[in-house]
Design an enzyme around this catalytic site. Sequence first.
Site, PDB file in Angstrom:
ATOM      1  N   ASP A  51       0.842  -1.211  -0.079  1.00 21.64           N
ATOM      2  CA  ASP A  51       0.067   0.040   0.086  1.00 21.64           C
ATOM      3  C   ASP A  51       0.906   1.168  -0.110  1.00 21.64           C
ATOM      4  O   ASP A  51       0.573   2.226  -0.697  1.00 21.64           O
ATOM      5  CB  ASP A  51      -0.943   0.035   1.234  1.00 21.64           C
ATOM      6  CG  ASP A  51      -1.798  -0.879   1.188  1.00 21.64           C
ATOM      7  OD1 ASP A  51      -2.026  -1.719   0.196  1.00 21.64           O
ATOM      8  OD2 ASP A  51      -2.520  -1.010   2.351  1.00 21.64           O
ATOM      9  N   ASP A  55       0.822   4.172  -2.682  1.00 18.81           N
ATOM     10  CA  ASP A  55       0.335   5.514  -2.285  1.00 18.81           C
ATOM     11  C   ASP A  55       1.533   6.643  -2.725  1.00 18.81           C
ATOM     12  O   ASP A  55       1.420   7.542  -3.183  1.00 18.81           O
ATOM     13  CB  ASP A  55       0.173   5.808  -0.685  1.00 18.81           C
ATOM     14  CG  ASP A  55      -1.044   5.136  -0.346  1.00 18.81           C
ATOM     15  OD1 ASP A  55      -1.965   5.096  -1.043  1.00 18.81           O
ATOM     16  OD2 ASP A  55      -1.138   4.889   0.879  1.00 18.81           O
ATOM     17  N   SER A 100     -32.821  -6.558 -23.582  1.00 17.99           N
ATOM     18  CA  SER A 100     -33.029  -7.474 -22.331  1.00 17.99           C
ATOM     19  C   SER A 100     -33.132  -8.881 -22.768  1.00 17.99           C
ATOM     20  O   SER A 100     -33.464  -9.296 -23.882  1.00 17.99           O
ATOM     21  CB  SER A 100     -34.391  -7.062 -21.729  1.00 17.99           C
ATOM     22  OG  SER A 100     -35.410  -7.075 -22.298  1.00 17.99           O
ATOM     23  N   GLU A 131     -22.485 -17.965 -18.521  1.00 15.22           N
ATOM     24  CA  GLU A 131     -21.785 -16.885 -17.622  1.00 15.22           C
ATOM     25  C   GLU A 131     -22.840 -16.670 -16.377  1.00 15.22           C
ATOM     26  O   GLU A 131     -24.078 -17.166 -16.449  1.00 15.22           O
ATOM     27  CB  GLU A 131     -21.800 -15.409 -18.206  1.00 15.22           C
ATOM     28  CG  GLU A 131     -21.156 -15.223 -19.761  1.00 15.22           C
ATOM     29  CD  GLU A 131     -21.462 -14.054 -20.546  1.00 15.22           C
ATOM     30  OE1 GLU A 131     -21.914 -13.009 -19.772  1.00 15.22           O
ATOM     31  OE2 GLU A 131     -21.607 -14.215 -21.619  1.00 15.22           O
ATOM     32  N   LYS A 133     -25.039 -14.960 -14.064  1.00 13.52           N
ATOM     33  CA  LYS A 133     -26.050 -13.819 -14.131  1.00 13.52           C
ATOM     34  C   LYS A 133     -25.975 -12.979 -12.662  1.00 13.52           C
ATOM     35  O   LYS A 133     -26.689 -13.384 -11.840  1.00 13.52           O
ATOM     36  CB  LYS A 133     -27.301 -14.171 -14.131  1.00 13.52           C
ATOM     37  CG  LYS A 133     -28.264 -13.025 -14.644  1.00 13.52           C
ATOM     38  CD  LYS A 133     -29.543 -13.710 -15.258  1.00 13.52           C
ATOM     39  CE  LYS A 133     -30.516 -12.338 -15.579  1.00 13.52           C
ATOM     40  NZ  LYS A 133     -30.971 -11.324 -14.710  1.00 13.52           N
ATOM     41  N   GLU A 191     -21.805  -5.719 -15.916  1.00  9.75           N
ATOM     42  CA  GLU A 191     -22.744  -5.398 -14.818  1.00  9.75           C
ATOM     43  C   GLU A 191     -21.810  -4.730 -13.869  1.00  9.75           C
ATOM     44  O   GLU A 191     -20.850  -5.150 -13.519  1.00  9.75           O
ATOM     45  CB  GLU A 191     -23.239  -6.658 -14.283  1.00  9.75           C
ATOM     46  CG  GLU A 191     -24.516  -6.963 -13.814  1.00  9.75           C
ATOM     47  CD  GLU A 191     -25.742  -6.489 -14.263  1.00  9.75           C
ATOM     48  OE1 GLU A 191     -26.763  -6.536 -14.159  1.00  9.75           O
ATOM     49  OE2 GLU A 191     -25.755  -6.568 -15.687  1.00  9.75           O
ATOM     50  N   LYS A 331     -33.329 -18.639 -14.820  1.00  7.39           N
ATOM     51  CA  LYS A 331     -33.321 -18.230 -13.572  1.00  7.39           C
ATOM     52  C   LYS A 331     -33.502 -19.256 -12.604  1.00  7.39           C
ATOM     53  O   LYS A 331     -34.270 -19.994 -12.556  1.00  7.39           O
ATOM     54  CB  LYS A 331     -34.602 -17.218 -13.874  1.00  7.39           C
ATOM     55  CG  LYS A 331     -34.423 -15.868 -14.557  1.00  7.39           C
ATOM     56  CD  LYS A 331     -33.672 -15.209 -14.257  1.00  7.39           C
ATOM     57  CE  LYS A 331     -33.813 -14.323 -13.060  1.00  7.39           C
ATOM     58  NZ  LYS A 331     -34.997 -13.172 -13.241  1.00  7.39           N
ATOM     59  N   CYS A 425     -44.888  11.907  15.364  1.00  9.41           N
ATOM     60  CA  CYS A 425     -43.959  10.912  15.815  1.00  9.41           C
ATOM     61  C   CYS A 425     -44.569   9.873  16.551  1.00  9.41           C
ATOM     62  O   CYS A 425     -45.381  10.331  17.575  1.00  9.41           O
ATOM     63  CB  CYS A 425     -42.528  11.506  16.488  1.00  9.41           C
ATOM     64  SG  CYS A 425     -41.729  10.036  17.176  1.00  9.41           S
ATOM     65  N   CYS A 449     -36.705  13.154  21.784  1.00  7.19           N
ATOM     66  CA  CYS A 449     -37.768  12.089  21.501  1.00  7.19           C
ATOM     67  C   CYS A 449     -37.291  11.157  22.423  1.00  7.19           C
ATOM     68  O   CYS A 449     -36.051  10.569  22.062  1.00  7.19           O
ATOM     69  CB  CYS A 449     -37.716  12.038  20.052  1.00  7.19           C
ATOM     70  SG  CYS A 449     -38.852  10.459  19.663  1.00  7.19           S
TER      71      CYS A 449
END
Length: 684
Positions: A51, A55, A100, A131, A133, A191, A331, A425, A449
Amino acid sequence: MTKSRHKHTKREHVDVKIDLSQAKKEIVKLRDEIRHHDYRYYILSEPEVSDKEYDTLMRRLKELEEKFPALIVLDSPTQRVSGGLQKGFKTVGHRQKMLSLDNTYSFEELKEWDARVLKGMGNEKIEYVVELKIDGISANLTYENGIFARGATRGDGETGEDVTLNLKTIRAIPLKLQSDKPPGLIEVRGEVYLGLEDFKAINKEREKEGGLLFANPRNAASGSLKLLDSAVVAKRKLNFFAHSLGEIEGADFLTQWEFFQGIKKTGMRVNPESKLCKDIEQVIDFCSLWEKKRAKLNYQIDGIVIKVNSLEQQKKLGVTLKSPRWAVAYKYPAHQAATRLKNIIASVGRTGVITPIADLEPVECAGVTISRSTLHNFDEIERLDVRIGDKVIIERAGEVIPKVVKVIDSLRTGKEKKFQIPKNCPACGSGIIREKEEEVAYRCVNPSCPAQIEKGLSHFASRDCMDIESLGEKAVKQLVEKGLARDFADIYYLKKEQLLGLELFKDKKAENLLSAIEKSKHQPLARLIYALGIRHVGEKSAYSLAGEFKSLDALIQAKKEDLDNLYEVGPAISGSVIEFFRQEPIKKLIKKLHAAGVNTKEERAQIRQTELTDKTVVFTGELDSLARSEAERLARKAGANVSSSVSKATDFVVAGKTPGSKYDKARKLGVKIIEKNEFMEMLR
């Protein structure tokens, strides 16, 4: 390169003698080096530097670009996060329509689709690419001559919203393709998603801050992608998998599989679980395998996408009005159950947010009995048109919060009642407001409250805050009900005889609580700031605020511009801090805390040298009698960098009972794994 890689570090000075020509050469070299390390970390998960080293490279690049602003280019690694808020998202068109997919829900339906494909191709040999989904948000990335030029949501398929600045924050999306001869233009579809661990972390932080929880990772990803502040988006740790090709000029692919292999070489992230199948039987085997294995993934999938591999065959098969004939989704069935909605209860959180809760007739779903479910907000009630007495469908996926997804309105009897948003409330009767028209949250405006005091005091006393042992939820409830705790400071004025008047307390328990309260006066300022329950202020931002201002009084006097650019702080947090300390009840609370002798100054001890100094440590599993937050604090005191993810740059993984995927990754990468006892020894 782990989570700690992006921490705020002290700036170094650019060599004032460097000229434009020298700067240009160094900048080009730095950008190439940083892109290489981003690829190793975000695409291959095989980092080569620590890191600190990363940096140093990034800091040097920023300083050179600040000195020579004419050399800044859009694809520079420093340009992932834009400055300031966007005013909104303009609409942009896709060069090729984003279609779609049609869905199938059984292997019979999948075989019927395969038969249609074979018939459409005159029984030519067909290969399929399968693949996972991902349950995320579709995005279209446009690269011009290898440079990321624009990113848009799917929208209606023909046009979407321009979310380029937010997509640039996703490290898995290269700002420049790694290719000597990139296409003149290429649209890459994929995605955007949120990993389950990151989703849980976001919700945990929102819960601590009194904010509304996201229902699932997809909603969190979608909400994040639509934020107007890319600095906030960057903190959400969105991820990306490329899955499809749109328009392309200046290059060509023959198959979907070839596209995957080619795009991977340019630095684009492709799901490694994708597979090339020779026929539909192999496709079905793949679907069956992942139905069993999907629970082990660190992201949610809701099925499998199947595509004809040959792009030429895809063209011949063509598309319908909405969907391609050459691709389909299989699905997986969701975990759902039907039950009766008995009531809708308005619950007040510690920051005043009022959340509707569905009170359900108990029902089993995915092996768990569910009797309550969040309805998230009042807009969701209206969207679902859910009414008290309705028969509803609830859904549960993995460890995600159960949710009401549908009303079975055909079973309505006419006796169902519409829910009315309360005007006052439910806890104190004060007025409630919707602060901004675009917000879904309603809040109680009364800082005194009882419901807010009760939940806020439980937070104030919790282990990560003032750590007041024996002050649990039941004790807090009694103190508030009896009027002994009208604000957080009241607990520092409690007398033993007052506690003995409560049914929970006997002599010894009362003494223990008073002792714990006294001890809490000496907690560090960072814990006090976090304990106050300022909206949006979490543990990390409280630590940053304490480190910067050194005292509560200095923080109270701070101006918004002093706060905006601090590490782990931004416009939302700074606005909340300013507004919080303006309130008259808060001013009185601070005076009472001062008078009670509660520590309001930051005195960080010098970090001592140990075996853990400058080492990167990751925790996984349950550590016997040691909370994760406490273990992390001990590690920081010993000079360690605490990270939430494992990489080759990790020095130690501290593993407890039932360790998760971090343990497996550590073994795979050869990272040293130690147990709690060894960790405690290294602290000395």
